[in-house]
Write a protein that holds these residues in place. Structure first.
Motif, short mmCIF file in Angstrom:
data_model
loop_
_atom_site.label_atom_id
_atom_site.label_comp_id
_atom_site.label_asym_id
_atom_site.label_seq_id
_atom_site.Cartn_x
_atom_site.Cartn_y
_atom_site.Cartn_z
N SER A 64 0.60 -1.65 -0.20
CA SER A 64 -0.11 0.41 -0.27
C SER A 64 0.68 1.06 0.22
CB SER A 64 -0.73 0.40 1.65
OG SER A 64 -1.67 1.05 1.18
N GLY A 67 2.58 2.08 -2.98
CA GLY A 67 1.12 2.71 -3.82
C GLY A 67 0.50 1.78 -4.97
N MET A 68 0.16 0.48 -4.34
CA MET A 68 -0.91 -0.49 -4.56
C MET A 68 -2.50 -0.50 -4.08
SD MET A 68 0.09 -4.55 -4.02
CE MET A 68 0.93 -4.69 -5.37
N ASP A 69 -3.10 -0.01 -4.34
CA ASP A 69 -4.46 -0.59 -3.90
C ASP A 69 -4.59 -1.56 -2.32
OD1 ASP A 69 -7.93 0.12 -4.26
OD2 ASP A 69 -7.19 -2.37 -3.61
N ARG A 70 -4.65 -0.70 -1.51
CA ARG A 70 -4.39 -1.19 -0.10
C ARG A 70 -5.77 -2.56 -0.53
NH1 ARG A 70 -3.46 0.26 5.42
NH2 ARG A 70 -3.22 -2.38 5.93
N ALA A 71 -6.52 -3.17 -0.58
CA ALA A 71 -6.94 -4.19 -0.77
C ALA A 71 -6.37 -5.02 -1.35
CB ALA A 71 -8.81 -3.78 -1.25
N THR A 72 -6.25 -4.90 -2.81
CA THR A 72 -5.50 -5.44 -4.09
C THR A 72 -4.29 -6.11 -2.48
OG1 THR A 72 -6.21 -4.65 -5.82
CG2 THR A 72 -3.93 -6.05 -5.66
N ASP A 74 -3.61 -6.16 0.29
CA ASP A 74 -3.82 -7.16 1.04
C ASP A 74 -3.84 -8.53 1.28
OD1 ASP A 74 -3.37 -5.47 3.64
OD2 ASP A 74 -5.11 -4.89 4.01
N TYR A 75 -4.82 -8.58 -0.32
CA TYR A 75 -5.38 -9.39 -0.63
C TYR A 75 -4.04 -10.46 -1.02
CZ TYR A 75 -10.26 -9.24 -0.89
OH TYR A 75 -11.47 -9.15 -0.70
N TYR A 139 -7.40 -5.00 5.32
CA TYR A 139 -7.61 -4.06 6.38
C TYR A 139 -8.03 -4.73 8.08
CZ TYR A 139 -8.89 -0.16 2.20
OH TYR A 139 -8.94 0.18 1.48
#
Length: 241
Positions: A64, A67-72, A74-75, A139
């Motif tokens: 995250s 710069g990566m999408d946080r949900a991605t 975390d997955y 999250y």
């Protein structure tokens, strides 16, 4: 032989604990040592569930921050915990301990989906159950997973095994030689002091459900068994006073 003090436990392992001195990936000798320690506990008749982190392979928070999408991100971290869980399962079963991996993200080819009643049944049959893929939601940390699963399966204690510290201190003992080690502390004191043992969501779950937490070092062989048998090593966290 000293008897176990607990009937059912959740062992929380960080991903970094599996990487040994190399700091990343999976160190075979380390995971074999952990498996041997879990076997010692299982042979006492204790029902053992395990939650493994994935920080030795990938940390969602780092992704995250890049710069990566946080949900991605975390997955991806959840998938890392599955890799660690399968490696631990392999070591346990080579040691003669029947083991099941249950994942919050369904992938039936490699593991069972998480089903609470089925997990409890496995434990009652003295199988080690490894909970992988966190809660299945971004999250949320694997600390929160450990607290949630402990509440769901009615575990009496969470054993938080650390590879870099032997308990909870008032400050970073590596940076501050005067840091005080606590033998016992409450969840509320831990939160008020900002000790960072586990995140606030996990702490609240443990506090609200009266689940004890013991923080100790896994680097000394036999420590998991010692904690289960009630030896006063590490730090005990409980209550809300």
């Amino acid at each position: 032989m000293t008897t176990a003090q607990y009937r059912r436990i959740v062992l929380k392992l960080s991903g970094e604990a599996l990487s040994g001195d190399q700091g990343y990936g999976i160190e075979p000798q380390v995971i074999q040592s952990i498996a041997a320690q879990v076997r010692e506990v299982a042979e006492l008749g204790v029902e053992v569930a395990v939650v493994v982190g994935g920080g030795n392979i990938w940390r969602g928070k780092v992704g995250s921050e890049m710069g990566m999408d946080r949900a991605t991100a975390d997955y991806m971290g959840m998938l890392a915990t599955i890799m660690n869980s399968l490696a631990l399962q392999d070591s346990l079963e080579k040691g003669g301990i029947p083991t099941r991996v249950q994942t919050s993200i369904e992938m039936r080819q490699v593991a069972e989906p998480y089903i609470r009643r089925k997990a409890i049944r496995h434990l009652e049959k003295k199988r080690v159950v490894i909970f992988a893929a966190g809660t299945g939601n971004p999250y949320f940390s694997t600390d929160t997973t450990a607290a949630l699963r402990a509440a769901e399966i009615e575990a009496e204690v969470i054993l938080m095994a650390k590879n870099n510290v032997d308990g909870v201190y008032s400050d970073d003992p590596k940076m501050n030689k005067e840091a005080e080690k606590y033998t016992e502390i409450s969840y509320m004191q831990m939160l008020n002091k900002g000790l960072g043992v586990m995140d606030s969501t996990a702490s609240s779950l443990c506090m609200d459900n009266d689940i004890k937490l013991i923080v100790f070092s896994i680097m000394e062989k036999g420590n998991i068994k010692r904690v289960v048998q009630g030896e006063p090593i590490g730090t005990m966290i409980r209550g809300n006073k």
